[in-house]
Design an enzyme around this catalytic site. Structure first.
Site, PDB file in Angstrom:
ATOM      1  N   ASP A  11     -36.087  29.964 -41.667  1.00  0.00           N
ATOM      2  CA  ASP A  11     -34.660  30.019 -41.993  1.00  0.00           C
ATOM      3  C   ASP A  11     -34.341  28.708 -42.706  1.00  0.00           C
ATOM      4  O   ASP A  11     -34.393  27.644 -42.096  1.00  0.00           O
ATOM      5  CB  ASP A  11     -33.858  30.160 -40.691  1.00  0.00           C
ATOM      6  CG  ASP A  11     -32.350  30.090 -40.925  1.00  0.00           C
ATOM      7  OD1 ASP A  11     -31.924  29.846 -42.074  1.00  0.00           O
ATOM      8  OD2 ASP A  11     -31.603  30.270 -39.944  1.00  0.00           O
ATOM      9  N   TYR A 230     -31.831  22.752 -29.170  1.00  0.00           N
ATOM     10  CA  TYR A 230     -31.641  23.999 -29.901  1.00  0.00           C
ATOM     11  C   TYR A 230     -31.502  23.756 -31.395  1.00  0.00           C
ATOM     12  O   TYR A 230     -30.710  22.952 -31.836  1.00  0.00           O
ATOM     13  CB  TYR A 230     -30.388  24.729 -29.425  1.00  0.00           C
ATOM     14  CG  TYR A 230     -30.149  25.997 -30.214  1.00  0.00           C
ATOM     15  CD1 TYR A 230     -31.030  27.069 -30.073  1.00  0.00           C
ATOM     16  CD2 TYR A 230     -29.094  26.115 -31.098  1.00  0.00           C
ATOM     17  CE1 TYR A 230     -30.848  28.232 -30.793  1.00  0.00           C
ATOM     18  CE2 TYR A 230     -28.914  27.270 -31.827  1.00  0.00           C
ATOM     19  CZ  TYR A 230     -29.791  28.328 -31.664  1.00  0.00           C
ATOM     20  OH  TYR A 230     -29.609  29.481 -32.399  1.00  0.00           O
ATOM     21  N   LYS A 233     -33.040  30.157 -33.258  1.00  0.00           N
ATOM     22  CA  LYS A 233     -33.995  30.973 -32.504  1.00  0.00           C
ATOM     23  C   LYS A 233     -35.323  31.032 -33.257  1.00  0.00           C
ATOM     24  O   LYS A 233     -35.395  30.693 -34.430  1.00  0.00           O
ATOM     25  CB  LYS A 233     -33.394  32.368 -32.317  1.00  0.00           C
ATOM     26  CG  LYS A 233     -33.782  33.062 -31.028  1.00  0.00           C
ATOM     27  CD  LYS A 233     -33.391  32.305 -29.786  1.00  0.00           C
ATOM     28  CE  LYS A 233     -33.950  32.937 -28.520  1.00  0.00           C
ATOM     29  NZ  LYS A 233     -33.802  32.013 -27.391  1.00  0.00           N
TER      30      LYS A 233
HETATM   31  C1  F6R Z   1     -28.669  32.689 -33.644  1.00  0.00           C
HETATM   32  C2  F6R Z   1     -27.857  32.217 -34.754  1.00  0.00           C
HETATM   33  C3  F6R Z   1     -26.391  32.313 -34.650  1.00  0.00           C
HETATM   34  C4  F6R Z   1     -25.769  30.973 -34.378  1.00  0.00           C
HETATM   35  C5  F6R Z   1     -24.234  31.041 -34.304  1.00  0.00           C
HETATM   36  C6  F6R Z   1     -23.576  29.708 -34.118  1.00  0.00           C
HETATM   37  O1  F6R Z   1     -30.007  32.483 -33.930  1.00  0.00           O
HETATM   38  O2  F6R Z   1     -28.395  31.736 -35.721  1.00  0.00           O
HETATM   39  O3  F6R Z   1     -25.994  33.215 -33.662  1.00  0.00           O
HETATM   40  O4  F6R Z   1     -26.299  30.441 -33.198  1.00  0.00           O
HETATM   41  O5  F6R Z   1     -23.739  31.602 -35.496  1.00  0.00           O
HETATM   42  O6  F6R Z   1     -24.012  28.873 -35.116  1.00  0.00           O
HETATM   43  P1  F6R Z   1     -23.688  27.317 -35.162  1.00  0.00           P
HETATM   44  O7  F6R Z   1     -23.971  26.723 -33.833  1.00  0.00           O
HETATM   45  O8  F6R Z   1     -24.621  26.843 -36.237  1.00  0.00           O
HETATM   46  O9  F6R Z   1     -22.244  27.230 -35.561  1.00  0.00           O
HETATM   47 MG    MG Z   2     -33.137  33.625 -38.149  1.00  0.00          MG
HETATM   48 MG    MG Z   3     -30.378  30.938 -38.501  1.00  0.00          MG
END
Ligand code: F6R
Ligand code: MG
Ligand code: MG
Length: 366
Positions: A11, A230, A233
């Site tokens: 990603d 974190y 994923k």
């Molecule tokens: C899961 C994912 C999304 C983000 C969510 C919050 O792998 O990529 O669910 O965790 O959109 O994103 P942030 O913390 O970057 O605002």
């Molecule tokens: Mg992904």
């Molecule tokens: Mg992502």
């Protein structure tokens, strides 16, 4: 001819949150790979699954080849720069280290590689999942390679009567690769006992016990083990060889109709059904649901055939509907119980801080 398949995914940024990469990102990856085509590797293909771009390369350099890894790393790096320029979300997210040091393992991108002697016809499948972790492949692989309820070849094809050997990794161990080898059918219950816990024990590879050949290999990266926190994923990929002494393509695909609940979904902290989707699908509902795509190929002297999109069939529309229903059903209970992952698997630190603050407010009454 001996050929190596290398599948690497990362990603490196996406549009409008964690939805999908932009066309210009894919173009940049392609632009970066193109000069190596026909010299450093034989062939390549690109696809995306949710916010992850997967590169598939064929070559003769074997697994863990520094040149091949470097080429993929540079392509992702170049595209991450484009993502930054475009202001895409999470630009360079999975490129956790600054410098390349000979192997892409441990740097963030997920990698699955296998080397083998090409059969007369060499059909194989590339699975790519988003918004979930490598354990998502545990159940489908178990059912396809161990269970005659799913894999009729275990009963019908003498090529498969001896069963398969599984290499399973304990991904909670971070000092090295902690791997156990177990054989089916004799050690079926031991295999099941480990695969029951997909957040910790993950199938790394499967081998035929008839020919000793590699049948499947999955990426086993745990990003939070690399970064210590974190960072998204793990969104795994998986290569599976099909037919002959391996399960038929349809036997490998069948378990995906179960749409099992897997860890991932919103903020990598929930459970959701693993929905089989077409190639180049985005995510949507609650940043999900967790999705898996499957592209089927044949490879001949390292040249890849045209691709066939294995989940692009009316049958899977029906399965997608079941997955949607399962997703909505579990989402109805929000944060409660099984809808969210257990404490140790929550991918955001916030809850830890919250509970720590509350701990001081508890009083012990006798
Ligand atoms: C899961 C994912 C999304 C983000 C969510 C919050 O792998 O990529 O669910 O965790 O959109 O994103 P942030 O913390 O970057 O605002
Ligand atoms: Mg992904
Ligand atoms: Mg992502």
């Amino acid at each position: 001819m001996r050929v190596t398949l290398t599948a690497i995914k990362a990603d490196i940024g996406s549009i409008g949150g964690h939805i999908r990469p932009s066309v210009s990102l894919l173009k940049e990856v392609e632009r970066s790979l193109q000069p190596h085509l026909g010299s450093d590797f034989i062939d390549f293909r690109l696809s995306y699954t949710g916010d992850d771009i997967a590169i598939l390369m064929t070559h003769t350099h074997g697994t863990d080849n520094p040149l091949i890894h470097q080429i993929a790393w540079d392509a992702f790096k170049a595209a991450a720069d484009v993502a930054k320029k475009e202001g895409l979300y999470g630009a360079g997210q999975d490129l956790l280290k600054d410098a390349f040091s000979g192997n892409i393992r441990g740097l963030g991108p997920g990698i699955a590689e296998m080397e083998f002697e090409e059969r007369k016809s060499e059909p194989f499948l590339l699975f790519a999942a988003d918004k979930t972790d490598p354990g998502a492949f545990n159940l489908p692989l178990y059912l396809a390679f161990c269970d005659p309820m799913y894999c009729s070849g275990l009963l019908l094809s003498p090529n498969m009567f001896k069963g398969f050997k599984f290499e399973i990794m304990d991904v909670s161990y971070t000092e090295g690769d902690k791997v156990i080898a177990l054989v089916a059918p004799e050690e079926l219950y031991d295999i099941a006992a480990l695969l029951r816990d997909p957040e910790r024990y993950v199938i790394k590879a499967v081998y035929s016990r008839t020919t000793g050949e590699i049948a499947a290999v999955a990426s086993t990266t745990r990003l939070h083990n690399i970064a210590g926190k974190y960072v998204g994923k793990d969104d795994p990929i998986l290569l599976v060889r099909a037919q002959g002494s391996f399960p038929a393509t349809g036997e490998i695909l069948e378990p995906y109709a179960l749409v099992p609940y897997v860890g991932g979904f919103m903020r990598g902290s929930h459970q959701g059904p693993l929905m089989p989707v077409k190639r180049n699908s985005s995510v949507s509902f609650f940043d999900g649901p967790p999705i898996v795509s499957c592209t089927a190929y044949c490879v001949k002297e390292g040249k890849l055939s045209e691709e066939a999109d294995a989940f692009d069939h009316p049958f899977w529309d029906y399965v997608r509907e079941i997955a949607s229903k399962k997703a909505i059903e579990l989402r109805r209970q929000g944060f409660y119980g099984n809808a969210m992952l257990p404490y140790g698997e929550l991918e955001y630190g916030g809850i830890v801080e919250r509970l720590k603050a509350l701990e001081g407010k508890f009083e012990i009454r006798h």
